[in-house]
Write a protein that holds these residues in place. Structure first.
Motif, short mmCIF file in Angstrom:
data_model
loop_
_atom_site.label_atom_id
_atom_site.label_comp_id
_atom_site.label_asym_id
_atom_site.label_seq_id
_atom_site.Cartn_x
_atom_site.Cartn_y
_atom_site.Cartn_z
N PRO A 134 -9.80 4.82 8.22
CA PRO A 134 -10.00 5.38 6.88
C PRO A 134 -10.73 6.72 6.97
N SER A 135 -10.73 7.45 5.90
CA SER A 135 -11.41 8.74 5.86
C SER A 135 -12.93 8.53 5.86
N SER A 136 -13.58 9.01 6.91
CA SER A 136 -15.05 8.88 6.96
C SER A 136 -15.71 9.85 5.98
N HIS A 137 -15.05 10.96 5.69
CA HIS A 137 -15.58 11.89 4.68
C HIS A 137 -15.64 11.18 3.32
N SER A 138 -14.54 10.53 2.95
CA SER A 138 -14.50 9.83 1.67
C SER A 138 -15.47 8.67 1.64
N SER A 139 -15.54 7.94 2.73
CA SER A 139 -16.46 6.80 2.81
C SER A 139 -17.90 7.27 2.64
N THR A 140 -18.25 8.36 3.29
CA THR A 140 -19.61 8.89 3.22
C THR A 140 -19.98 9.33 1.80
N VAL A 141 -19.12 10.16 1.19
CA VAL A 141 -19.48 10.69 -0.13
C VAL A 141 -19.37 9.63 -1.23
N ALA A 153 -18.34 14.49 -4.08
CA ALA A 153 -17.31 13.55 -3.65
C ALA A 153 -15.92 14.03 -4.07
N MET A 154 -15.80 14.52 -5.28
CA MET A 154 -14.50 15.01 -5.75
C MET A 154 -14.01 16.20 -4.92
N VAL A 155 -14.91 17.12 -4.62
CA VAL A 155 -14.54 18.30 -3.83
C VAL A 155 -14.15 17.89 -2.41
N VAL A 156 -14.93 17.03 -1.79
CA VAL A 156 -14.66 16.60 -0.42
C VAL A 156 -13.32 15.87 -0.33
N MET A 157 -13.06 14.96 -1.25
CA MET A 157 -11.81 14.19 -1.19
C MET A 157 -10.60 15.05 -1.52
N TYR A 158 -10.75 15.97 -2.47
CA TYR A 158 -9.66 16.89 -2.78
C TYR A 158 -9.34 17.76 -1.56
N ASP A 159 -10.37 18.24 -0.91
CA ASP A 159 -10.20 19.08 0.28
C ASP A 159 -9.54 18.30 1.42
N ALA A 160 -9.93 17.04 1.60
CA ALA A 160 -9.37 16.22 2.68
C ALA A 160 -7.87 16.03 2.52
N VAL A 161 -7.42 15.81 1.29
CA VAL A 161 -6.00 15.58 1.03
C VAL A 161 -5.23 16.89 0.94
N GLY A 162 -5.88 17.93 0.47
CA GLY A 162 -5.20 19.20 0.24
C GLY A 162 -5.27 20.15 1.42
N GLY A 216 -6.95 16.53 8.44
CA GLY A 216 -6.90 16.09 7.05
C GLY A 216 -6.53 14.62 6.93
N HIS A 217 -6.26 14.22 5.70
CA HIS A 217 -5.96 12.81 5.42
C HIS A 217 -4.81 12.68 4.44
N THR A 218 -4.16 11.54 4.51
CA THR A 218 -3.19 11.18 3.49
C THR A 218 -3.97 10.61 2.30
N PRO A 219 -3.34 10.56 1.14
CA PRO A 219 -4.03 9.95 -0.01
C PRO A 219 -4.46 8.50 0.26
N LEU A 220 -3.67 7.75 1.01
CA LEU A 220 -4.03 6.36 1.33
C LEU A 220 -5.29 6.30 2.20
N GLN A 221 -5.42 7.20 3.17
CA GLN A 221 -6.60 7.24 4.02
C GLN A 221 -7.85 7.59 3.22
N VAL A 222 -7.71 8.51 2.28
CA VAL A 222 -8.83 8.89 1.42
C VAL A 222 -9.21 7.74 0.50
#
Length: 153
Positions: A50-57, A82-91, A128-134
């Motif tokens: 899973p996305s550790s960035h998303s998990s952390t924030v 959290a919104m910025v980090v997850m948007y950045d991870a997927v985008g 980066g990450h897929t939406p599922l990973q995020v």
């Protein structure tokens, strides 16, 4: 009270750090299962499930909400982060990984020599990450924050 005791008493920090650590260990374990080899870079690297960035924030945001309330400054800042980090991870970061993969395949077929410097090192593709990973990272972080909150009561 020692510095270590003060850090461990900070529920929000412990939740965020645990979110990162658990996600990285899970990511490494899943990578080992899929590739049948241990890659130590996965313990600290970005990208993957899973996305550790998303998990952390998300752990940070959830713990802030639980500790300070949903109307607090701490929750608001954490939520926006959290919104910025997850948007950045997927985008942006996901697109960077796609570009790296394409460039690596081009350079493998046609090695490039620029002013006498040859490029042999592959570009990092897992950024980066897929939406599922995020989403998986977000759910993991939220669950961990609730679990840790029960320990701090």
């Amino acid at each position: 009270m020692t510095v270590w005791q003060q850090l461990c008493a900070n529920q929000v920090l412990v939740s965020a750090a645990t979110g990162w650590m658990v996600a990285q260990v899970l990511k490494t374990g899943l990578d080992m299962l899929l590739n049948r080899t241990f890659n130590p870079e996965r313990l600290v690297g970005s990208g993957g499930m899973p996305s550790s960035h998303s998990s952390t924030v998300c752990a940070l945001t959830t713990a802030s909400g639980l500790r300070y309330g949903l109307s607090s400054f701490e929750f608001a800042v954490s939520f926006i982060l959290a919104m910025v980090v997850m948007y950045d991870a997927v985008g942006v970061r996901r697109e960077t990984g796609k570009q790296a993969k394409l460039l690596n395949s081009i350079l493998l077929e046609n090695p490039w020599n620029f002013d006498g410097v040859e490029f042999h090192e592959k570009l990092k593709e897992y950024v980066g990450h897929t939406p599922l990973q995020v989403a998986a990272g977000a759910i993991l972080g939220i669950l961990l924050a609730f679990l840790i909150d029960m320990c701090y009561i």
